[in-house]
Design a protein around this motif. Structure first.
Motif, PDB file in Angstrom:
ATOM      1  N   GLN A 204       4.653 -17.814 -21.063  1.00  0.00           N
ATOM      2  CA  GLN A 204       5.369 -16.934 -22.663  1.00  0.00           C
ATOM      3  C   GLN A 204       5.612 -15.623 -21.241  1.00  0.00           C
ATOM      4  O   GLN A 204       5.631 -14.428 -22.238  1.00  0.00           O
ATOM      5  N   ARG A 205       3.642 -15.647 -21.027  1.00  0.00           N
ATOM      6  CA  ARG A 205       3.362 -14.372 -20.344  1.00  0.00           C
ATOM      7  C   ARG A 205       4.783 -14.016 -19.654  1.00  0.00           C
ATOM      8  O   ARG A 205       5.280 -12.836 -19.385  1.00  0.00           O
ATOM      9  N   GLN A 206       5.341 -14.763 -18.925  1.00  0.00           N
ATOM     10  CA  GLN A 206       5.900 -13.967 -18.013  1.00  0.00           C
ATOM     11  C   GLN A 206       7.277 -13.661 -18.153  1.00  0.00           C
ATOM     12  O   GLN A 206       8.253 -12.512 -18.072  1.00  0.00           O
ATOM     13  N   ALA A 207       7.770 -14.891 -19.411  1.00  0.00           N
ATOM     14  CA  ALA A 207       9.307 -13.632 -20.237  1.00  0.00           C
ATOM     15  C   ALA A 207       9.081 -12.826 -20.669  1.00  0.00           C
ATOM     16  O   ALA A 207       9.681 -12.218 -20.852  1.00  0.00           O
ATOM     17  N   LYS A 208       7.637 -12.606 -21.718  1.00  0.00           N
ATOM     18  CA  LYS A 208       7.708 -11.585 -22.135  1.00  0.00           C
ATOM     19  C   LYS A 208       7.052 -10.036 -20.764  1.00  0.00           C
ATOM     20  O   LYS A 208       8.037  -9.023 -21.117  1.00  0.00           O
ATOM     21  N   THR A 209       6.680 -10.173 -19.943  1.00  0.00           N
ATOM     22  CA  THR A 209       5.837  -9.078 -18.789  1.00  0.00           C
ATOM     23  C   THR A 209       7.306  -9.205 -18.038  1.00  0.00           C
ATOM     24  O   THR A 209       7.205  -7.943 -17.420  1.00  0.00           O
ATOM     25  N   GLY A 210       7.975 -10.423 -17.427  1.00  0.00           N
ATOM     26  CA  GLY A 210       8.473 -10.040 -16.363  1.00  0.00           C
ATOM     27  C   GLY A 210       7.853 -10.357 -14.772  1.00  0.00           C
ATOM     28  O   GLY A 210       7.760 -10.048 -13.680  1.00  0.00           O
ATOM     29  N   TRP A 211       6.533 -10.376 -15.187  1.00  0.00           N
ATOM     30  CA  TRP A 211       5.693 -10.624 -13.923  1.00  0.00           C
ATOM     31  C   TRP A 211       5.998 -11.848 -13.573  1.00  0.00           C
ATOM     32  O   TRP A 211       4.658 -12.737 -14.084  1.00  0.00           O
ATOM     33  N   MET A 212       6.271 -12.343 -12.459  1.00  0.00           N
ATOM     34  CA  MET A 212       5.751 -13.664 -12.235  1.00  0.00           C
ATOM     35  C   MET A 212       4.528 -14.097 -11.570  1.00  0.00           C
ATOM     36  O   MET A 212       3.495 -15.004 -11.274  1.00  0.00           O
ATOM     37  N   VAL A 213       4.062 -12.507 -10.634  1.00  0.00           N
ATOM     38  CA  VAL A 213       2.629 -13.028  -9.751  1.00  0.00           C
ATOM     39  C   VAL A 213       1.977 -11.883 -10.670  1.00  0.00           C
ATOM     40  O   VAL A 213       2.146 -11.029 -10.753  1.00  0.00           O
ATOM     41  N   HIS A 214       0.927 -13.177 -11.179  1.00  0.00           N
ATOM     42  CA  HIS A 214       0.036 -12.468 -11.697  1.00  0.00           C
ATOM     43  C   HIS A 214      -1.594 -12.617 -11.224  1.00  0.00           C
ATOM     44  O   HIS A 214      -1.936 -13.252 -10.009  1.00  0.00           O
ATOM     45  N   ILE A 215      -2.211 -11.538 -11.619  1.00  0.00           N
ATOM     46  CA  ILE A 215      -3.962 -11.838 -11.078  1.00  0.00           C
ATOM     47  C   ILE A 215      -5.395 -12.823 -11.692  1.00  0.00           C
ATOM     48  O   ILE A 215      -5.089 -12.830 -13.228  1.00  0.00           O
ATOM     49  N   ASP A 216      -5.006 -14.182 -11.117  1.00  0.00           N
ATOM     50  CA  ASP A 216      -5.652 -15.207 -11.578  1.00  0.00           C
ATOM     51  C   ASP A 216      -7.533 -15.035 -11.879  1.00  0.00           C
ATOM     52  O   ASP A 216      -8.156 -15.419 -12.236  1.00  0.00           O
ATOM     53  N   TRP A 217      -7.870 -13.569 -10.668  1.00  0.00           N
ATOM     54  CA  TRP A 217      -9.026 -14.123 -10.748  1.00  0.00           C
ATOM     55  C   TRP A 217      -9.673 -12.749 -10.069  1.00  0.00           C
ATOM     56  O   TRP A 217      -8.819 -12.022  -9.210  1.00  0.00           O
ATOM     57  N   LEU A 218     -10.503 -11.700 -10.520  1.00  0.00           N
ATOM     58  CA  LEU A 218     -11.036 -10.327  -9.869  1.00  0.00           C
ATOM     59  C   LEU A 218     -12.499 -10.270  -9.529  1.00  0.00           C
ATOM     60  O   LEU A 218     -12.597 -10.285 -11.033  1.00  0.00           O
ATOM     61  N   ARG A 219     -13.224  -9.622  -9.102  1.00  0.00           N
ATOM     62  CA  ARG A 219     -14.450  -9.710  -8.763  1.00  0.00           C
ATOM     63  C   ARG A 219     -14.180  -7.776  -7.927  1.00  0.00           C
ATOM     64  O   ARG A 219     -13.793  -7.225  -7.816  1.00  0.00           O
ATOM     65  N   PHE A 220     -15.131  -6.946  -9.121  1.00  0.00           N
ATOM     66  CA  PHE A 220     -15.498  -5.438  -7.975  1.00  0.00           C
ATOM     67  C   PHE A 220     -16.699  -5.506  -8.780  1.00  0.00           C
ATOM     68  O   PHE A 220     -17.101  -5.471  -9.507  1.00  0.00           O
ATOM     69  N   THR A 221     -17.069  -4.151  -7.538  1.00  0.00           N
ATOM     70  CA  THR A 221     -18.306  -3.119  -7.845  1.00  0.00           C
ATOM     71  C   THR A 221     -17.306  -1.708  -7.949  1.00  0.00           C
ATOM     72  O   THR A 221     -17.018  -1.302  -7.805  1.00  0.00           O
ATOM     73  N   VAL A 222     -19.087  -1.290  -8.698  1.00  0.00           N
ATOM     74  CA  VAL A 222     -18.861   0.065  -8.707  1.00  0.00           C
ATOM     75  C   VAL A 222     -20.205   0.672  -8.776  1.00  0.00           C
ATOM     76  O   VAL A 222     -21.761  -0.443  -8.886  1.00  0.00           O
ATOM     77  N   PRO A 223     -20.461   2.097  -8.334  1.00  0.00           N
ATOM     78  CA  PRO A 223     -21.458   2.488  -8.749  1.00  0.00           C
ATOM     79  C   PRO A 223     -22.550   2.401  -9.948  1.00  0.00           C
ATOM     80  O   PRO A 223     -21.753   2.313 -10.817  1.00  0.00           O
ATOM     81  N   LEU A 224     -24.012   2.064  -9.639  1.00  0.00           N
ATOM     82  CA  LEU A 224     -24.472   2.643 -10.914  1.00  0.00           C
ATOM     83  C   LEU A 224     -24.319   3.417 -12.088  1.00  0.00           C
ATOM     84  O   LEU A 224     -23.962   3.348 -13.246  1.00  0.00           O
TER      85      LEU A 224
END
Length: 388
Positions: free
Chosen positions: A20-40
């Motif tokens: 359903q997500r592919q059909a709705k957004t047209g995004w075949m490639v999606h982000i499956d995991w994400l880690r990021f760091t920001v300053p305090l």
């Protein structure tokens, strides 16, 4: 593309949601995991009760006691790290605005951070916000870990806002997984054949690979290329077997590229253009998107040679120092009195590689050894690298 599926079991519900997500957004490639760091500052400046906190306040208790005894510095309660983790969870939940809710900080931290607060969706923990640490370099940052179960619910337009947040606060991505789900018409054996044909080669060199699962029986198989140590790897696996069981004989294949910040600076545009960076990972990935008629402008996330060189040189230096401190007496005796002993040992054990040197290319190792030998040579002695 099939979109008539209905959620029955957890696996089928996931598959249905992805279709359903592919059909709705047209995004075949999606982000499956994400880690990021920001300053305090990215977290505390948004909450009046926290604005006076510094990295020193978020040190673990033992580290703060050392600082206090050495310099007489009084710090805030140890719960400061927990408060920052909770504040970070509130901020991330607000940015994503998709039903993910902040939770209360837990007693134990993770990944060397001293406090963590969960991110929750429908009662399930789908990520963590981490704060505090043993060193001011770490306690001066806040780290966010969003599982695939979190990213599944994040609308694509929220990723624009998340990218802007990272740009505005000098944040950096430490890991991102880009996933392509193909629900029918592909076979994992194609990946192995493509590997042997050179479709994963990088600058003429073939990366390592690994096969996991029941290849003999032909189900639950995974084919991996690359390594986490280099910051890039791809895995293709029979997702239908994993989620629905081999007995379902479902042809669903997932192709997943994992980028880490090992020797790489991950472009923040990966959040809004995942197909481009998926295509840029390997020739195989670009060909796969072309076959699926997905428009993508292949973008590489290059290595940082200087960082890689220093890391390789440091690993070789540690090995050289161990040889000098520990093995040198035995080597000296074996060289002078052992006859063919060392040659025999090399013939039998030469295929083995010290753990800390695994994953480093031969040319890079040779260069690192030359640099270390030159640095360790006495000032009056010529470098052995130029000996004839």
């Amino acid at each position: 593309m099939r979109t008539e599926a209905r959620p029955v079991l957890a696996g089928r519900h996931l598959k249905w949601t992805l279709e359903q997500r592919q059909a709705k957004t047209g995004w075949m490639v999606h982000i499956d995991w994400l880690r990021f760091t920001v300053p305090l500052d990215a977290i505390v400046k948004r909450e009046p009760a926290l604005v006076d906190l510094t990295a020193l306040d978020l040190l673990e208790q033992s580290a703060r006691d050392v600082v206090r005894m050495a310099a007489g510095v009084e710090c805030a309660e140890y719960t400061s790290a927990h408060k920052v983790a909770e504040a970070g969870a509130r901020l991330i939940a607000s940015l994503l605005d998709c039903g993910i809710e902040p939770g209360e900080a837990l007693e134990k931290g993770m990944d060397f951070y001293s406090a963590r607060a969960p991110l929750v969706f429908a009662g399930e923990t789908v990520g963590f916000v981490l704060a505090g640490g043993k060193a001011t370099t770490q306690s001066g940052t806040v780290h966010v870990n969003l599982f695939g179960s979190a990213m599944l619910h994040v609308p694509v337009d929220r990723l624009d806002g998340l990218r802007e947040f990272l740009v505005a606060n000098d944040g950096n991505i430490t890991r991102v997984d880009l996933a392509l789900d193909v629900f029918e018409g592909r076979c994992i054996d194609e990946v192995r054949m493509a590997y042997l044909a050179g479709d994963f080669d990088v600058r003429g060199k073939r990366p390592g690979q690994r096969e996991i699962g029941s290849w003999t029986l032909g189900h639950s198989r995974t084919f991996e290329v690359g390594s986490r140590q280099t910051g890039k790897m791809m895995r293709a696996y029979e997702k239908g077997d994993e989620k629905l069981g081999p007995e379902a004989d479902d042809p669903w294949i997932r192709y997943e590229v994992e980028f880490r910040d090992n020797h790489r600076i991950i472009d923040l545009d990966v959040l809004t253009r995942p197909s481009d960076f998926f295509a840029g990972a390997y020739e195989f990935c670009a060909d796969m998107l072309e076959q699926l008629r997905v428009n993508a402008n292949a973008c590489r996330i290059p290595t940082v040679p200087e960082v890689a060189d220093k890391t390789e040189e440091a690993a070789v230096l540690r090995v050289a120092r161990w040889i000098k401190r520990t093995a040198a007496p035995a080597l000296s005796v074996a060289l002078s009195l052992g006859g063919d002993l060392l040659g025999q040992i090399l013939d039998q054990e030469g295929h083995r590689m010290p753990k800390r040197l695994r994953g480093i290319k031969t040319d890079a190792l040779r260069s690192a050894f030359e640099k270390v030998a030159e640095a360790m040579a006495p000032a009056s002695s010529p470098s052995l690298s130029g000996a004839v």
